[in-house]
Design an enzyme around this catalytic site. Structure first.
Site, PDB file in Angstrom:
ATOM      1  N   ARG A 137       1.384 -20.624 -14.457  1.00 34.67           N
ATOM      2  CA  ARG A 137       2.188 -20.026 -13.250  1.00 34.67           C
ATOM      3  C   ARG A 137       1.144 -19.636 -12.152  1.00 34.67           C
ATOM      4  O   ARG A 137       1.411 -19.402 -11.197  1.00 34.67           O
ATOM      5  CB  ARG A 137       3.018 -19.087 -13.824  1.00 34.67           C
ATOM      6  N   ILE A 150       8.213 -16.648  -5.654  1.00 39.20           N
ATOM      7  CA  ILE A 150       8.274 -17.604  -6.824  1.00 39.20           C
ATOM      8  C   ILE A 150       9.229 -16.925  -7.815  1.00 39.20           C
ATOM      9  O   ILE A 150       9.059 -15.617  -7.902  1.00 39.20           O
ATOM     10  CB  ILE A 150       7.034 -17.946  -7.611  1.00 39.20           C
ATOM     11  N   SER A 151      10.198 -17.515  -8.304  1.00 42.54           N
ATOM     12  CA  SER A 151      11.236 -16.828  -9.236  1.00 42.54           C
ATOM     13  C   SER A 151      10.336 -16.425 -10.401  1.00 42.54           C
ATOM     14  O   SER A 151       9.506 -16.848 -11.037  1.00 42.54           O
ATOM     15  CB  SER A 151      12.286 -17.627  -9.563  1.00 42.54           C
ATOM     16  N   GLN A 152      11.221 -15.335 -11.058  1.00 40.94           N
ATOM     17  CA  GLN A 152      10.508 -14.773 -12.224  1.00 40.94           C
ATOM     18  C   GLN A 152      10.697 -15.791 -13.411  1.00 40.94           C
ATOM     19  O   GLN A 152      11.582 -16.515 -13.193  1.00 40.94           O
ATOM     20  CB  GLN A 152      11.317 -13.321 -12.489  1.00 40.94           C
TER      21      GLN A 152
END
Length: 142
Positions: free
Chosen positions: A41, A67-69
């Site tokens: 990530r 960017i999503s969790q």
């Protein structure tokens, strides 16, 4: 910090992320958990957020996008019940992190990003990681 020790540190953070953020909150699909341990990530976030890459939060990727969790990415992915022969359509590529997760699980991913600079960034991110089962386009998913 040497490149190898930094890589080791990120690997440990990914493992911890999987255990503390995903498994502990109910993500059970072993293939998904393994993919989250594998996909880096930190390579999909801006340099100024590297130290936060494995925290349980969304992060800015530029152009008012995030960017999503990790948990949300894992939860959405688990709901898809992806098979390795599936073709997946993703609308909103962002930095390409979710795309990479999907590509690790599915047969082929078609992804569409409306913001030109994000589309370019994602394409670079994904090509640099060697993904060949992704077809990325710039355009409006509507």
């Amino acid at each position: 910090m040497s490149s190898q020790s930094q890589d080791d540190s990120f690997t440990l953070r990914r493992t911890k992320m999987v255990e503390e953020q995903l498994e502990s909150r109910g993500i059970r699909d072993r293939a998904i958990l393994e993919v989250f341990k594998k996909v880096p990530r930190h390579l999909f976030v801006k340099d100024q957020y590297l130290e936060m890459a494995y925290e349980d939060s969304p992060l800015p990727i530029g152009l008012d996008q995030t960017i999503s969790q990790p948990f949300i990415v894992a939860y959405m992915t688990e709901q898809l019940k992806i098979q390795n022969t599936d073709t997946i359509l993703e609308i909103g590529t962002g930095s390409g992190y979710q795309t990479a997760i999907l590509a690790e699980l599915g047969g082929r991913v078609h992804t569409l990003e409306i913001i030109r600079d994000l589309a370019r960034q994602a394409e670079t991110n994904l090509k640099d990681r060697g993904y060949k089962n992704i077809c990325a386009k710039r355009g409006d998913g509507y």
